[in-house]
Write a protein that holds these residues in place. Structure first.
Motif, mmCIF file in Angstrom:
data_model
loop_
_atom_site.group_PDB
_atom_site.id
_atom_site.type_symbol
_atom_site.label_atom_id
_atom_site.label_comp_id
_atom_site.label_asym_id
_atom_site.label_seq_id
_atom_site.Cartn_x
_atom_site.Cartn_y
_atom_site.Cartn_z
ATOM 1 N N PRO A 68 0.807 -1.226 0.000
ATOM 2 C CA PRO A 68 0.000 0.000 0.000
ATOM 3 C C PRO A 68 0.844 1.283 0.000
ATOM 4 N N PHE A 69 1.953 1.235 0.694
ATOM 5 C CA PHE A 69 2.797 2.422 0.781
ATOM 6 C C PHE A 69 3.590 2.652 -0.506
ATOM 7 N N THR A 70 4.073 1.580 -1.092
ATOM 8 C CA THR A 70 4.815 1.731 -2.345
ATOM 9 C C THR A 70 3.877 2.087 -3.495
ATOM 10 N N ALA A 71 2.617 1.656 -3.423
ATOM 11 C CA ALA A 71 1.654 2.033 -4.461
ATOM 12 C C ALA A 71 1.361 3.526 -4.400
ATOM 13 N N LEU A 72 1.289 4.081 -3.196
ATOM 14 C CA LEU A 72 1.076 5.523 -3.061
ATOM 15 C C LEU A 72 2.272 6.306 -3.584
ATOM 16 N N GLY A 73 3.446 5.773 -3.389
ATOM 17 C CA GLY A 73 4.659 6.452 -3.849
ATOM 18 C C GLY A 73 5.008 6.162 -5.298
ATOM 19 N N GLY A 74 4.360 5.178 -5.899
ATOM 20 C CA GLY A 74 4.616 4.858 -7.300
ATOM 21 C C GLY A 74 5.849 4.004 -7.529
ATOM 22 N N GLY A 75 6.296 3.284 -6.521
ATOM 23 C CA GLY A 75 7.503 2.472 -6.673
ATOM 24 C C GLY A 75 7.259 0.986 -6.554
ATOM 25 N N VAL A 76 6.105 0.524 -7.022
ATOM 26 C CA VAL A 76 5.764 -0.901 -6.896
ATOM 27 C C VAL A 76 6.735 -1.758 -7.708
ATOM 28 N N GLY A 77 7.039 -1.329 -8.909
ATOM 29 C CA GLY A 77 7.948 -2.111 -9.765
ATOM 30 C C GLY A 77 9.347 -2.212 -9.188
#
Length: 107
Positions: A68-77
């Motif tokens: 959830p936190f990386t999705a908000l920051g845009g760094g999922v990949g």
């Protein structure tokens, strides 16, 4: 004269055979990247691979928790690559005993 011929053939074979055996005739660059010794393969099999599998499992858990936190920051990949894909490649795809990136085929 016969002993000279025998000596010449033995000398020729003792020089030519190890040279030919050292060459890799397959032409595939994957096999010419690294040639690890047996003790490196054994250590990799008994120590490094189990640790890398554990790092992959733990990294997958951390990735799910942090999703959830990386999705908000845009760094999922980037997070998935660092926490799951890189340890999995090192554990399952890398050649046994290789140091570094032995899993990439170089042309």
């Amino acid at each position: 004269m016969n002993s000279f011929r025998t000596f010449a053939v033995v000398m020729l074979l003792s020089v030519a055979v190890p040279t030919l055996a050292a060459e890799n005739g397959s032409g595939n660059p994957r096999y010419t990247i690294q040639n690890p010794p047996a003790y490196a393969m054994i250590g990799d099999l008994l120590i490094a691979r189990p640790l890398l599998v554990a790092a992959t499992v733990i990294g997958a858990g951390v990735f799910v928790v942090s999703l959830p936190f990386t999705a908000l920051g845009g760094g999922v990949g980037d997070a998935g690559q660092a926490l799951v894909v890189d340890p999995a490649k090192a554990a399952f795809v890398r050649c046994l005993g290789c140091i570094g990136e032995g899993f990439e085929q170089r042309e």
